[in-house]
Every structure is written in structure tokens, then in C-alpha cells.
Design a protein around this motif. Sequence first.
Motif, mmCIF file in Angstrom:
data_model
loop_
_atom_site.group_PDB
_atom_site.id
_atom_site.type_symbol
_atom_site.label_atom_id
_atom_site.label_comp_id
_atom_site.label_asym_id
_atom_site.label_seq_id
_atom_site.Cartn_x
_atom_site.Cartn_y
_atom_site.Cartn_z
ATOM 1 N N VAL A 460 5.696 3.173 -5.357
ATOM 2 C CA VAL A 460 4.405 2.823 -4.769
ATOM 3 C C VAL A 460 3.427 2.526 -5.900
ATOM 4 O O VAL A 460 3.708 2.790 -7.069
ATOM 5 C CB VAL A 460 3.852 3.962 -3.890
ATOM 6 C CG1 VAL A 460 4.741 4.215 -2.682
ATOM 7 C CG2 VAL A 460 3.698 5.248 -4.706
ATOM 8 N N THR A 461 2.256 2.003 -5.562
ATOM 9 C CA THR A 461 1.214 1.747 -6.555
ATOM 10 C C THR A 461 0.101 2.784 -6.417
ATOM 11 O O THR A 461 -0.100 3.364 -5.344
ATOM 12 C CB THR A 461 0.605 0.349 -6.379
ATOM 13 O OG1 THR A 461 -0.145 0.317 -5.150
ATOM 14 C CG2 THR A 461 1.679 -0.730 -6.355
ATOM 15 N N PRO A 462 -0.661 3.012 -7.485
ATOM 16 C CA PRO A 462 -1.814 3.917 -7.364
ATOM 17 C C PRO A 462 -2.801 3.487 -6.284
ATOM 18 O O PRO A 462 -3.383 4.342 -5.603
ATOM 19 C CB PRO A 462 -2.443 3.861 -8.762
ATOM 20 C CG PRO A 462 -1.289 3.578 -9.670
ATOM 21 C CD PRO A 462 -0.419 2.620 -8.881
ATOM 22 N N LEU A 463 -3.004 2.178 -6.115
ATOM 23 C CA LEU A 463 -3.958 1.703 -5.115
ATOM 24 C C LEU A 463 -3.536 2.107 -3.712
ATOM 25 O O LEU A 463 -4.338 2.652 -2.938
ATOM 26 C CB LEU A 463 -4.098 0.180 -5.206
ATOM 27 C CG LEU A 463 -5.034 -0.463 -4.176
ATOM 28 C CD1 LEU A 463 -6.465 -0.010 -4.397
ATOM 29 C CD2 LEU A 463 -4.929 -1.987 -4.223
ATOM 30 N N GLU A 464 -2.282 1.864 -3.349
ATOM 31 C CA GLU A 464 -1.870 2.169 -1.988
ATOM 32 C C GLU A 464 -1.713 3.671 -1.764
ATOM 33 O O GLU A 464 -1.948 4.166 -0.658
ATOM 34 C CB GLU A 464 -0.581 1.427 -1.623
ATOM 35 C CG GLU A 464 0.604 1.715 -2.507
ATOM 36 C CD GLU A 464 1.761 0.757 -2.230
ATOM 37 O OE1 GLU A 464 1.838 0.223 -1.120
ATOM 38 O OE2 GLU A 464 2.579 0.541 -3.137
ATOM 39 N N LEU A 465 -1.356 4.424 -2.805
ATOM 40 C CA LEU A 465 -1.249 5.870 -2.631
ATOM 41 C C LEU A 465 -2.633 6.487 -2.428
ATOM 42 O O LEU A 465 -2.809 7.387 -1.592
ATOM 43 C CB LEU A 465 -0.557 6.489 -3.843
ATOM 44 C CG LEU A 465 0.093 7.863 -3.626
ATOM 45 C CD1 LEU A 465 1.076 7.836 -2.472
ATOM 46 C CD2 LEU A 465 0.788 8.330 -4.899
#
Length: 637
Positions: A460-465
Motif C-alpha cells: 500500500v502507499t502512505p497516502l491510502e493508508l
Amino acid sequence: MLALLGVLGVVSAFFGFMTAIAQEVPQLDQIERRTPDRIGAIYAQDGDKQVRLAELRSSQSRVLVRPNQISTPMKRAIVAIEDERFYEHDGVDPQAVVRAAFRRVQADAVEGGSTITQQFVKNTYLASRTGGLDAEQSLRRKLREALLAYQLERKWGKEKILGQYLNTIYFGHGTYGVETAARFYFGKPASQLEVAEAALLAALPKSPTLYDPIARPEAARARRNVVIDKMVETGYLTPDQGEDSKRLRLLPRHRRPALSRARTREPHFVDYVIEQLVNRYGTERTFGGGLKVYTSLDLREQEQARRAVRRTLRGRGPQGSLVSIDPRSGQVRAMISGDDDFRRSQFNIATHGRRQPGSAFKPFVLLAALREGIRPETTFVSKPQLFALPDGGTWSVGNDHGASYGTLDLEKATALSDNTVYAQLTLTVGPAKVAAMAHRMGVTSPLDSVHSIGLGVTTVTPLELSHAYATIANAGRRVGGSLRFRPRDSEVRDPTMDPISILRVDFPGTRKDDVNAPRTVRAVPEGDALATIDAMRGVVSYGTGRRASLGRRVAVGKTGTTSDYRDAWFVGITPQRAAAVWVGYPDTPREMTTEWDGEPVLGGTLPALAWREYTRQALAGQPLLDWPRAPGVYSAP
């Protein structure tokens, strides 16, 4: 007679529409039209002021060229990957339309059915006359696009269409059009592009950031080779020529493209915004349409996030990314990429860096369990486990250092980040339901429903997490925008699946603005979200995330550490902020076994400390808020 008159009226209206469309064709000729460059700008918030981050102007980013100034390999590469029947259809390809519709129905996947001609029409004309993707959904707009593409093919011919289309593509790093891109990446004009170079440029429009050859050479190479394979498949290359081209370098050996961002603040964030604008409005309007783009970035919080990451990681080796979202509005307030020096690294870890979240994924397992009627006080035995899998294999799970805690309820198992309990819980609920829950909360990356998904082996990416945790912080309500800024062929169709980074786009000379108003979707019942928050309270008070404590201010969250110590996370929430912090080595991932004063980097060390420092500053002076405790009855399916 009345029926005949009705038919004649419809025919007359249709031919009138066709005539009007035909008159619009000359307006598409960019080279002859020479429209004046209208300078736009991207803004961020600084208190009550709007501060300009960057200018948007085509004269700095594009040089128009004629078809005979573009090499044959470049034309063939873009046709092979974007529209292999380009020389056979009349502007609209019925086969592609049927294929795209079939894939959507059969596989619930989105595949573009637009031809190169239709894409050119959209990039240069229709996107500049409408508000963007909302208008694209109308039947009238689709019909106009198809008819204009058909008329264009009759008047211009294939070579002129293809040449002008290549003038409208965005290739990343502010390069707009094939001539500017060729000079930027290879130091040569478009007329001299060879097969491997052309294939790389043809690979970029799908996602200039994801396939950036400077920041992500391996991803760029893989995508370039897909283009080369398509050129072989369509007969433009022999198999031997294709293999020879794949062996060539991505970029010239000693060439370092000039990354000019002298007049740009926060260039990683600006590039993220530009990519969204190009997706929605096309390249011509983005760079030369005079757009005034107002973003959610708060420069005060951005600087606080930058200082927090720098001070925490200074001299230790790994890099850090931080994304902060206001869960009530869904707005991105701060975004720090892995390497804050844009000249050294242009890849934005925050938006495109997919890494394993480790145990930071466990709240989605808990939410899926609550949805199935499993209560937080349900107990499991914490001890090493050996599971028999449906495929005949086995799965061995243990905790760090072989720890066993005996009988644990789910709240204590969350606080202690017990792998053995959460492995049992994942298999009880089912990996597919865990993946579906993560998507419901705001994770948009594809997730494999594997048995170990609950322990964070997917990426996952930091943005979506941070967005998914913001949904938890907002008592189970996911907040996103009303405008869609993803590519047309993206499988993510709901704009609320993305947090808000663009607040408003103003169009010059009109009273019509695109306002990205917040929209709220109930992702999970409030009781389930509050129960998950209660379970994460122990993480900060006595569990693995104690270093993230804010003292009198209530904070909850979850640590995440991969088994090889290559990724470390802390994702924390308060009622006012949800922030994800990732620490690792972005370019060549390697184990962080000694970077914490000779000890391994865990989610509860550097990430938790960076999160605490940022959040403490960002919320200074704001009220001390808490969530209500979860009710005693939880949702059942």
C-alpha cells in the motif's frame, strides 16, 4: 405524415449537429491555431493567505512539431501501445468499444475503448469546453467526441492526427509533448528517437510518475518492454529486434536530465497535483488554459511534518514519508516524500510508493471480524501456530523473539501486535473479506486475498493508508472528493476513494469553477469504528506504539514492521488528524537492523517518534478531543 415529419426532423437535427461538429475541426489544429499561452498557477494555504506553489504554462514545457519531425519508431510505439488498429478505423474503433464493455461486465475491470483520435479530441478540445470527467459521462459528450473524431479523420488523415496527438501527451517532469520529452530524457529531437527510446516515451503517458525512468528505473524498464512486445506483436519489429531493444539502457549513460524547479515550492506535491489535472482536463488545458488550482496543502503543517521527519531521521540512513489528513474534511494537510530533495529523487513515496504495511494492516482484520459478529472480547491463544492451507501447504506463524502471551482478547492482541492471534483471526474471517474491508476504508491498491494478508504482506502507499485510518478516525465515515481525478481507464471509479488534495479549479473568463466538495460515505458502522479505536488505545498507552503518546491529548494508532525490517510504519489518529509515517530505503530496499542505535528499526521507534513530533506541533492550541467509547453491541452481518 406526422411520423414522416418527425423522422425528417430527427434527420435534420442530426445533420445540423454534424455540420456544427465539422466546423469545430479547424479549432483542433494546434500548430496553425497558435492560441496565446494563458498562465495558470497552483496554490497552497498559509494561514488566511493563498501562496503560489508553481506556475502552469505551456510555453515553458512544450515545443510543437510537425509529423515529419517525429521519428517512425516513435509513431509506431505509441500506436502499438495505445491504439493498435489506428490505421484501420475511422476515428472510432467498434472492436475496442465492445472489448472494453465486455471486460467491464465479465471481469469488473476498466479498459479504455478510446482511439488515439478520440484521446486527441479530448486532450485538446472537449476537456477545455467542459468541467472535466463529470461532463464526460453525458451521452451528448460521448457522441460529440465520436463524431468529432470521425470528422477529424476525414479532413486531416492519420499522419497529421498522430503527430498532433504526440504534441499533447504529458511525459512527466513538466514535459508536455514529444519534442520536449525527447530533449529532456535523451538530449535529442523527436526526429532522432530510436526504438528503445521511443518505447520508453510511449510507456510514460499511462502514469508518468509510476513509470518515471529517473525515479523508478525498474518499473520504467518493465513498462518499456511491454511496449516493445506490443511492437513485435503488431509487426513493427521482429522478435530479434525486440530482444535487442530490451537490452539497451533506459537513458544515456552519462546524461542527468535537468530538473528545474527553481520557481516551484513543494515539487513532489505539485507533480502529484499536475498528474491529477492532466487526468481530468487534458494536457493543453492543464498547461496553457490559465487554470487557478487551489489545494488543501497547509504550508505551516507541511513545514512541521518536514522538520519532524528530518529531526527524527537525521544521520541514521533511511528516509521517511509522512501524509496527514483531516478526517473530518478528507483534506490532505501535509505530504512529505521519502527524499525531500527533488533534484536528488523525484519519486513520491507518499503517493506511489507501495510498500508492505506489516501489522499496520491489522485494524482492517479487526473491522472485518466485527462485521462478522466477532466481539473485541473474543479470546484466542497466543502461541506459535502451524496452519494447513487449502492448497496442501502449511503456514507457520510466530511472534517476534518467539513470544507467547497465553489467552488474549482482541484488544490486548492489538496492543501487543500479536501475529499468532491475528493469523487465526484472518483465517476465521477469510482473507477476501479482509481485502474487501481495506478497500471499503480507502485503500485503493490491488490486494491479493492471500492467507497472510492480515499480517501486512500486501503493498500500500502512505497516502491510502492514512486515508483508510482517517475513515476510522471519522467514526467509520469515509470522506473524499466529489470530482474524479483518476485516469479514465482506472478501476477506481468512486471519487470518495481518494482524499482531497485539490479543493477548487477556477477557469479564466468564466463563472464556472470545479469545486471538489467533500462527500461522505458510511464505510462501516460507527460502533465498529469506535471498537477498533478502543482496541488501538492500548497500542499507545502500553503496547508497541508507546513512543507516540501525546500525553494529555488522546492518540491511538498501530505500528507496522515487516519481518525483514525493510519497512517500518506508525499510523496514528486523533479526532482532528490521521497521519501515516513510513521509514525505509525507497530506491533499494534493505534491512534496517542497526539504524535504531544499533537495534532494528520497528514501527514503534523512528516512525512513532516522527508521528508524535509532527502531531504535537500540528495540533498545538487545538482542543483536547476524544471519541466516545464503543457501545456494548456491535454490528452483525
